[in-house]
Design an enzyme around this catalytic site. Sequence first.
Site, PDB file in Angstrom:
ATOM      1  N   THR A 120      84.854  35.466   4.083  1.00 15.63           N
ATOM      2  CA  THR A 120      85.500  35.156   2.800  1.00 15.63           C
ATOM      3  C   THR A 120      84.613  35.536   1.614  1.00 15.63           C
ATOM      4  O   THR A 120      85.025  36.304   0.736  1.00 15.63           O
ATOM      5  CB  THR A 120      85.802  33.633   2.740  1.00 15.63           C
ATOM      6  OG1 THR A 120      86.524  33.281   3.910  1.00 15.63           O
ATOM      7  CG2 THR A 120      86.598  33.270   1.514  1.00 15.63           C
ATOM      8  N   ALA A 142      72.603  44.656 -15.396  1.00 11.43           N
ATOM      9  CA  ALA A 142      71.430  44.693 -14.508  1.00 11.43           C
ATOM     10  C   ALA A 142      70.489  45.838 -14.883  1.00 11.43           C
ATOM     11  O   ALA A 142      69.297  45.774 -14.604  1.00 11.43           O
ATOM     12  CB  ALA A 142      71.881  44.853 -13.063  1.00 11.43           C
ATOM     13  N   ALA A 170      76.295  43.457   8.136  1.00  9.79           N
ATOM     14  CA  ALA A 170      76.504  42.978   9.502  1.00  9.79           C
ATOM     15  C   ALA A 170      77.709  42.045   9.506  1.00  9.79           C
ATOM     16  O   ALA A 170      77.846  41.196   8.627  1.00  9.79           O
ATOM     17  CB  ALA A 170      75.271  42.212   9.984  1.00  9.79           C
ATOM     18  N   LYS A 188      74.001  26.476   1.539  1.00 14.05           N
ATOM     19  CA  LYS A 188      73.437  25.199   1.052  1.00 14.05           C
ATOM     20  C   LYS A 188      72.711  24.448   2.152  1.00 14.05           C
ATOM     21  O   LYS A 188      71.697  23.798   1.907  1.00 14.05           O
ATOM     22  CB  LYS A 188      74.516  24.322   0.419  1.00 14.05           C
ATOM     23  CG  LYS A 188      75.801  24.189   1.229  1.00 14.05           C
ATOM     24  CD  LYS A 188      76.885  25.106   0.728  1.00 14.05           C
ATOM     25  CE  LYS A 188      77.975  25.274   1.751  1.00 14.05           C
ATOM     26  NZ  LYS A 188      79.267  25.498   1.207  1.00 14.05           N
ATOM     27  N   VAL A 247      75.543  25.907  -4.607  1.00 14.96           N
ATOM     28  CA  VAL A 247      75.975  24.634  -5.204  1.00 14.96           C
ATOM     29  C   VAL A 247      77.115  24.867  -6.186  1.00 14.96           C
ATOM     30  O   VAL A 247      76.988  25.666  -7.125  1.00 14.96           O
ATOM     31  CB  VAL A 247      74.810  23.944  -5.952  1.00 14.96           C
ATOM     32  CG1 VAL A 247      75.260  22.600  -6.513  1.00 14.96           C
ATOM     33  CG2 VAL A 247      73.615  23.741  -5.036  1.00 14.96           C
ATOM     34  N   GLY A 256      80.006  26.359  -6.070  1.00 11.32           N
ATOM     35  CA  GLY A 256      80.696  27.658  -6.118  1.00 11.32           C
ATOM     36  C   GLY A 256      80.282  28.493  -7.308  1.00 11.32           C
ATOM     37  O   GLY A 256      79.113  28.851  -7.449  1.00 11.32           O
ATOM     38  N   ASP A 304      78.387  18.446   3.450  1.00 14.36           N
ATOM     39  CA  ASP A 304      78.282  19.602   2.549  1.00 14.36           C
ATOM     40  C   ASP A 304      77.845  19.136   1.152  1.00 14.36           C
ATOM     41  O   ASP A 304      76.954  19.731   0.534  1.00 14.36           O
ATOM     42  CB  ASP A 304      79.645  20.310   2.491  1.00 14.36           C
ATOM     43  CG  ASP A 304      79.653  21.466   1.519  1.00 14.36           C
ATOM     44  OD1 ASP A 304      79.092  22.520   1.845  1.00 14.36           O
ATOM     45  OD2 ASP A 304      80.219  21.303   0.409  1.00 14.36           O
ATOM     46  N   LYS A 347      74.323  19.906  -1.095  1.00 13.70           N
ATOM     47  CA  LYS A 347      74.281  20.366  -2.496  1.00 13.70           C
ATOM     48  C   LYS A 347      73.535  19.362  -3.374  1.00 13.70           C
ATOM     49  O   LYS A 347      72.784  19.748  -4.271  1.00 13.70           O
ATOM     50  CB  LYS A 347      75.708  20.588  -2.993  1.00 13.70           C
ATOM     51  CG  LYS A 347      76.423  21.732  -2.251  1.00 13.70           C
ATOM     52  CD  LYS A 347      77.912  21.697  -2.503  1.00 13.70           C
ATOM     53  CE  LYS A 347      78.627  22.840  -1.806  1.00 13.70           C
ATOM     54  NZ  LYS A 347      80.081  22.673  -1.789  1.00 13.70           N
ATOM     55  N   GLY A 378      85.853  29.114  -2.632  1.00  7.13           N
ATOM     56  CA  GLY A 378      86.743  30.273  -2.599  1.00  7.13           C
ATOM     57  C   GLY A 378      85.951  31.554  -2.743  1.00  7.13           C
ATOM     58  O   GLY A 378      84.793  31.559  -3.178  1.00  7.13           O
TER      59      GLY A 378
HETATM   60  N1  HSE Z   1      83.474  23.931   1.725  1.00  4.59           N
HETATM   61  C1  HSE Z   1      82.891  23.984   0.427  1.00  4.59           C
HETATM   62  C2  HSE Z   1      83.753  23.181  -0.519  1.00  4.59           C
HETATM   63  C3  HSE Z   1      82.792  25.404  -0.004  1.00  4.59           C
HETATM   64  O1  HSE Z   1      84.888  22.826  -0.166  1.00  4.59           O
HETATM   65  O2  HSE Z   1      83.315  22.879  -1.624  1.00  4.59           O
HETATM   66  C4  HSE Z   1      81.929  25.626  -1.217  1.00  4.59           C
HETATM   67  O3  HSE Z   1      80.610  25.261  -0.977  1.00  4.59           O
END
Ligand code: HSE
Length: 447
Positions: A24, A44, A54, A116, A143, A145, A212, A216, A313
């Site tokens: 993704t 840049a 990969a 993270k 952290v 997104g 998760d 973060k 996302g």
């Molecule tokens: N799974 C994580 C979330 C993705 O829903 O925030 C982003 O770190």
Amino acid sequence: MGMVKTTGENPLDPVKVGLLGLGTVGGGTVNLLERNRDEITRRAGRPIDVVHAAARHPDRPRTCSTENIQLEFDAQAVVDDPDTEIIIELIGGVDLAKALTLRAIDNGKHVVTANKALIALHGNEIFARARERGVTVGFEAAVAGGIPIIKAVREGLVGNRIEWLAGIINGTSNFILTEMLYAGRAFGDVLAEAQRLGYAEADPTFDVEGIDAAHKLTILASIAFGIPLQFDKVFTEGIGQISTDDVAYASELGFRIKHLGICRREADGIALRVHPTLLPERQLLANVDGVMNAVMVQADPLGPTLYYGAGAGAEPTASAVVADLVDVVREFTLEPENRVPYLAFQAHSLSNEPVAGMDSVETAYYLRMDAQDEPGVLAEVTGLLSNAGISIEAVIQKQPAPGAETVPVILLTHRVREADMDAACTRIEALDAIHGSLTRIRVESLT
Ligand code: HSE
């Protein structure tokens, strides 16, 4: 100290990048580098090209073009490719990601990662190795997104003393809580949709159990307070115990339930905690809905600031990956000791301030219990709370469901030490008239 390759003679020679993981976020990153190529190059100073990647299934159809990318299964071959200067690590997981990251660093390459878990668990070691080798490791995408929260706290707030930080830092759990509130949808159904939309972790229990968010928060706390990364000390509670009834009752009382990560200076150290939290509905954070993330920072002298945006996302996360890539390219010619320190504070200045235990943390509480519908039960419960010195702000008793022996009773308390609330709950649960265990949700006003 290892030497890092710097810019070539021609300032427009592309910077060659190796990519680990074409899922993704990997696909989103390749697309973004292509779509905004001119803007990114102008910022840049050089074009940035992914030349080697990969993927677990190299032959699978992709969301991005791989026409100019050498694609293969072997991640180590990408890390060992002498033509690339930067490795983007997007394979997720910990062990393999760590081995590849350290190998890339040993090969003198800079690393950009969205991982993270990797940073929260092994960042101290990875940063030390990167310092030794004179390369840099970017982790903005790890952290919240696409929100540039690392940049904001690490650089924008550099003159401030941070007092506390609280954030909605898991998009999946926020999406679930939002759909429970506005659409009355069941937990599992919304989680399945979050997985389809590419928000959830490969193992979605990481989202709903708060792991998760704890990863973060570990990172945010370190850059806010200048402490080493200490994931194992984060108190973590998921949203699994929250029912659609709790969401509705909280709303009746003027609150929203949000899954927050909070770090705050307390009397006996810095408390690091992730848990569902009732927030007054007028709070800006209480109105951050869907997959959006937001982080609120209370700092001296700035006061409160709020950072809001897409927290998960493909392209929001790619936005943060590309921000790090551009920073790395801009810093190619900078002496390593002049770079922004990983954890905002110079490595030799990290503090050994302890992480506070939960017992001494003070919050208000939402309590829900199933009580026998008979005289005196409410008085027994409030009596136990009163004996423990816990004062009550609001009580709701609902009608019994048809045929049910018990009624839901909901109480809001004033602020109380966690240890005192633990003791009071044990006594309430021992009452014959209370069936099953209490649902307890902390309440914060964030003022
Ligand atoms: N799974 C994580 C979330 C993705 O829903 O925030 C982003 O770190």
